[in-house]
Design a protein around this motif. Structure first.
Motif, mmCIF file in Angstrom:
data_model
loop_
_atom_site.group_PDB
_atom_site.id
_atom_site.type_symbol
_atom_site.label_atom_id
_atom_site.label_comp_id
_atom_site.label_asym_id
_atom_site.label_seq_id
_atom_site.Cartn_x
_atom_site.Cartn_y
_atom_site.Cartn_z
ATOM 1 N N LEU A 73 -2.001 -28.871 -1.780
ATOM 2 C CA LEU A 73 -0.630 -29.049 -1.292
ATOM 3 C C LEU A 73 -0.592 -29.380 0.196
ATOM 4 C CD1 LEU A 73 1.383 -26.226 -3.129
ATOM 5 C CD2 LEU A 73 1.584 -28.704 -3.466
ATOM 6 N N THR A 74 -1.427 -28.698 0.981
ATOM 7 C CA THR A 74 -1.433 -28.958 2.422
ATOM 8 C C THR A 74 -1.934 -30.374 2.698
ATOM 9 O OG1 THR A 74 -1.863 -26.607 2.809
ATOM 10 C CG2 THR A 74 -2.162 -28.084 4.670
ATOM 11 N N THR A 75 -2.979 -30.794 1.987
ATOM 12 C CA THR A 75 -3.505 -32.150 2.156
ATOM 13 C C THR A 75 -2.455 -33.188 1.760
ATOM 14 O OG1 THR A 75 -5.767 -31.375 1.742
ATOM 15 C CG2 THR A 75 -5.350 -33.736 1.467
ATOM 16 N N ALA A 76 -1.793 -32.960 0.638
ATOM 17 C CA ALA A 76 -0.758 -33.887 0.177
ATOM 18 C C ALA A 76 0.395 -33.958 1.170
ATOM 19 C CB ALA A 76 -0.253 -33.451 -1.197
ATOM 20 N N LEU A 77 0.764 -32.812 1.723
ATOM 21 C CA LEU A 77 1.856 -32.772 2.689
ATOM 22 C C LEU A 77 1.521 -33.560 3.955
ATOM 23 C CD1 LEU A 77 4.500 -31.727 3.878
ATOM 24 C CD2 LEU A 77 3.376 -29.549 4.359
ATOM 25 N N VAL A 78 0.315 -33.356 4.478
ATOM 26 C CA VAL A 78 -0.100 -34.097 5.683
ATOM 27 C C VAL A 78 -0.062 -35.603 5.411
ATOM 28 C CG1 VAL A 78 -2.073 -34.612 7.184
ATOM 29 C CG2 VAL A 78 -1.447 -32.232 6.704
ATOM 30 N N ASP A 82 -1.948 -26.228 -13.000
ATOM 31 C CA ASP A 82 -1.127 -25.017 -13.009
ATOM 32 C C ASP A 82 0.040 -25.149 -12.040
ATOM 33 O OD1 ASP A 82 -3.048 -23.585 -14.693
ATOM 34 O OD2 ASP A 82 -4.311 -23.529 -12.905
ATOM 35 N N ALA A 83 1.131 -24.469 -12.349
ATOM 36 C CA ALA A 83 2.225 -24.368 -11.390
ATOM 37 C C ALA A 83 1.708 -23.632 -10.153
ATOM 38 C CB ALA A 83 3.394 -23.616 -12.009
ATOM 39 N N VAL A 84 2.342 -23.869 -8.994
ATOM 40 C CA VAL A 84 1.805 -23.297 -7.752
ATOM 41 C C VAL A 84 1.646 -21.781 -7.843
ATOM 42 C CG1 VAL A 84 2.603 -25.145 -6.245
ATOM 43 C CG2 VAL A 84 4.118 -23.208 -6.694
ATOM 44 N N GLU A 85 2.575 -21.122 -8.520
ATOM 45 C CA GLU A 85 2.506 -19.657 -8.581
ATOM 46 C C GLU A 85 1.388 -19.159 -9.493
ATOM 47 O OE1 GLU A 85 5.733 -21.023 -11.505
ATOM 48 O OE2 GLU A 85 5.123 -21.493 -9.443
ATOM 49 N N ALA A 86 0.727 -20.077 -10.217
ATOM 50 C CA ALA A 86 -0.358 -19.689 -11.120
ATOM 51 C C ALA A 86 -1.729 -20.109 -10.601
ATOM 52 C CB ALA A 86 -0.125 -20.293 -12.504
ATOM 53 N N ASP A 132 2.901 -21.716 15.013
ATOM 54 C CA ASP A 132 4.154 -22.457 15.131
ATOM 55 C C ASP A 132 5.117 -22.090 14.004
ATOM 56 O OD1 ASP A 132 5.869 -24.598 16.228
ATOM 57 O OD2 ASP A 132 5.391 -25.627 14.364
ATOM 58 N N LEU A 133 4.603 -22.006 12.768
ATOM 59 C CA LEU A 133 5.452 -21.660 11.624
ATOM 60 C C LEU A 133 5.995 -20.235 11.755
ATOM 61 C CD1 LEU A 133 3.412 -23.201 8.664
ATOM 62 C CD2 LEU A 133 5.555 -24.060 9.650
ATOM 63 N N ALA A 134 5.167 -19.320 12.253
ATOM 64 C CA ALA A 134 5.601 -17.930 12.407
ATOM 65 C C ALA A 134 6.722 -17.806 13.442
ATOM 66 C CB ALA A 134 4.421 -17.052 12.813
ATOM 67 N N ALA A 135 6.731 -18.731 14.416
ATOM 68 C CA ALA A 135 7.741 -18.680 15.476
ATOM 69 C C ALA A 135 9.069 -19.301 15.034
ATOM 70 C CB ALA A 135 7.225 -19.402 16.718
ATOM 71 N N ARG A 136 9.057 -20.007 13.925
ATOM 72 C CA ARG A 136 10.277 -20.661 13.447
ATOM 73 C C ARG A 136 11.074 -19.749 12.528
ATOM 74 N NH1 ARG A 136 8.391 -26.618 11.326
ATOM 75 N NH2 ARG A 136 7.015 -27.209 13.053
ATOM 76 N N ALA A 137 12.301 -20.147 12.286
ATOM 77 C CA ALA A 137 13.172 -19.356 11.405
ATOM 78 C C ALA A 137 12.985 -19.742 9.939
ATOM 79 C CB ALA A 137 14.633 -19.557 11.804
ATOM 80 N N GLU A 138 12.344 -20.886 9.674
ATOM 81 C CA GLU A 138 12.250 -21.347 8.290
ATOM 82 C C GLU A 138 11.348 -20.443 7.445
ATOM 83 O OE1 GLU A 138 9.920 -25.071 7.662
ATOM 84 O OE2 GLU A 138 10.015 -25.203 9.845
ATOM 85 N N PRO A 184 3.232 -15.995 -2.286
ATOM 86 C CA PRO A 184 4.352 -16.306 -3.182
ATOM 87 C C PRO A 184 5.515 -17.002 -2.468
ATOM 88 C CG PRO A 184 3.523 -14.106 -3.637
ATOM 89 C CD PRO A 184 2.837 -14.570 -2.374
ATOM 90 N N ALA A 185 5.572 -16.892 -1.143
ATOM 91 C CA ALA A 185 6.584 -17.621 -0.373
ATOM 92 C C ALA A 185 6.008 -18.915 0.205
ATOM 93 C CB ALA A 185 7.115 -16.747 0.761
ATOM 94 N N HIS A 186 4.741 -18.873 0.659
ATOM 95 C CA HIS A 186 4.175 -20.025 1.365
ATOM 96 C C HIS A 186 3.924 -21.218 0.441
ATOM 97 C CE1 HIS A 186 2.192 -22.131 4.590
ATOM 98 N NE2 HIS A 186 1.111 -22.293 3.856
ATOM 99 N N LEU A 187 3.398 -20.981 -0.750
ATOM 100 C CA LEU A 187 3.100 -22.093 -1.646
ATOM 101 C C LEU A 187 4.362 -22.860 -2.068
ATOM 102 C CD1 LEU A 187 0.276 -20.498 -3.805
ATOM 103 C CD2 LEU A 187 0.005 -22.357 -2.168
ATOM 104 N N PRO A 188 5.443 -22.182 -2.489
ATOM 105 C CA PRO A 188 6.675 -22.928 -2.793
ATOM 106 C C PRO A 188 7.230 -23.658 -1.567
ATOM 107 C CG PRO A 188 6.765 -20.742 -3.774
ATOM 108 C CD PRO A 188 5.570 -20.762 -2.870
ATOM 109 N N TRP A 189 7.073 -23.061 -0.376
ATOM 110 C CA TRP A 189 7.534 -23.730 0.844
ATOM 111 C C TRP A 189 6.750 -25.018 1.074
ATOM 112 C CZ3 TRP A 189 4.821 -24.931 5.303
ATOM 113 C CH2 TRP A 189 5.596 -25.412 6.375
ATOM 114 N N LEU A 190 5.420 -24.964 0.899
ATOM 115 C CA LEU A 190 4.596 -26.169 1.029
ATOM 116 C C LEU A 190 5.057 -27.243 0.044
ATOM 117 C CD1 LEU A 190 0.898 -24.882 1.306
ATOM 118 C CD2 LEU A 190 2.131 -26.182 3.057
ATOM 119 N N GLN A 191 5.299 -26.820 -1.195
ATOM 120 C CA GLN A 191 5.704 -27.775 -2.221
ATOM 121 C C GLN A 191 7.063 -28.393 -1.891
ATOM 122 O OE1 GLN A 191 4.879 -27.437 -6.659
ATOM 123 N NE2 GLN A 191 7.010 -26.802 -6.603
ATOM 124 N N GLU A 192 8.005 -27.574 -1.450
ATOM 125 C CA GLU A 192 9.335 -28.084 -1.115
ATOM 126 C C GLU A 192 9.271 -29.049 0.063
ATOM 127 O OE1 GLU A 192 11.808 -24.648 -0.490
ATOM 128 O OE2 GLU A 192 11.438 -23.920 -2.535
#
Length: 316
Positions: free
Chosen positions: A19-24, A38-42, A76-82, A135-143
């Motif tokens: 997911l990270t590679t695809a996102l970049v 598998d779905a990201v949660e699996a 950087d992500l930890a400093a953001r509100a997202e 469980p929060a980070h993987l769906p965020w990457l996908q979105e």
């Protein structure tokens, strides 16, 4: 079929590396699809304890460079509100000397110091590091990937010849053992116990004289207790005796854990290899195949550094 220059890419594998590679790639303007069994949660990534630290990964020098780049992104992500599922959390790395850690971090982690005897009875290092809630980070990457124009498709791949794209990126993790094929890819089984958090807000990672691991990570869904590193163990099912031993080792470090209510059990098979394979290859029909697999238990730690290097390899 479109040409390589048209930018069409299929990334095989939907864990944190895929997911990270695809996102970049997508955020660099490429047309990208992720094929995931598998779905990201699996995925294996979904059950990771997910503390940033280059755990059992080779080659060391490259892994540290990938890890430091990933550290920048997580800070950087930890400093953001997202809702990326990334927090900066204090904790102790047991059985680690300050000169070992500071030797390569070189002031990169503010406040890095030797732990006190109140914090840990043995030799350790106190640090503030990224701790990811998978469980929060993987769906965020996908979105974020989908928002960049990417597409996630549920597909089981038995051969790269099936992939209908000019460029293929292999982030298949443990499945690379059969898919490449690469017999040097082996599972290292990790089992975790999730308990109700009795009020612990720092993480702790230790290894005893016999090599047994004990670690605890405070996450939004509870306190994650670990763990195991069982080489060549394929069972995805939690073992009750192992779970009891994990809880006992963690309670020896933090007595309040002993009475904590168990919320669940997790097992993940880390895709380990003697060294990460991150290189450009060629399929029999001449199409480029970029490999990015074999990260073991450090996939989260090096994900962004490896993704950016994979994107450079895709670009040739």
């Amino acid at each position: 079929m479109a040409s390589e220059s048209s930018g069409e890419i299929v990334v095989v594998g939907g864990g944190v590396i895929g997911l990270t590679t695809a996102l970049v790639l997508a955020e660099r303007g490429r047309s990208v699809r992720v094929w995931t069994r598998d779905a990201v949660e699996a995925t294996t990534s979904a059950v990771a304890g997910a503390l940033w630290w280059p755990y059992r990964i080779e080659p060391v020098a490259a892994a540290r460079a990938w890890a430091l780049r990933s550290l920048e992104v997580y800070e950087d992500l930890a400093a953001r509100a997202e809702p990326a599922g990334v927090r900066m959390v204090e904790g102790v790395l047991g059985e680690t000397r300050l000169d070992e850690a500071d030797g390569w971090l070189a002031g990169r982690v503010p406040g890095l110091r030797a732990s006190t005897t109140d914090e840990y009875a043995g030799t350790g290092v106190r640090a503030r590091l990224p701790l990811l809630d998978m469980p929060a980070h993987l769906p965020w990457l996908q979105e974020r990937f989908v928002a960049a124009g990417g597409l996630v498709e549920t597909r089981t791949v038995s051969s790269f010849a099936e992939v209908d794209a000019p460029v293929v990126v292999n982030c298949a993790g443990l499945a690379a053992r059969e898919l490449v094929p690469d017999p040097s890819v082996r599972p290292v089984r990790g089992q975790l116990v999730l308990v109700e958090n009795p009020g612990i807000d720092t993480w702790l990672v230790t290894t005893d004289a016999s090599g047994e691991h004990a670690y605890l990570f405070p996450q939004p869904g509870g306190l994650v207790l670990g763990g195991t590193s069982e080489e060549d163990a394929w069972s995805p099912d939690p073992d009750p005796a192992t779970a009891e031993a994990i809880t006992r080792r963690c309670a020896a470090l933090r007595p309040e854990i002993a009475g904590a209510r168990v919320l669940g059990h997790r097992v993940g098979l880390r895709p380990t290899r003697p060294a990460v394979r991150l290189e450009r290859d060629t399929l029999p029909d001449g199409r480029p195949l970029v490999h990015n697999y074999g990260h073991g238990g450090a996939g989260v730690t090096v994900a962004w550094g490896c993704a950016e290097e994979a994107a450079r390899l895709v670009a040739g």
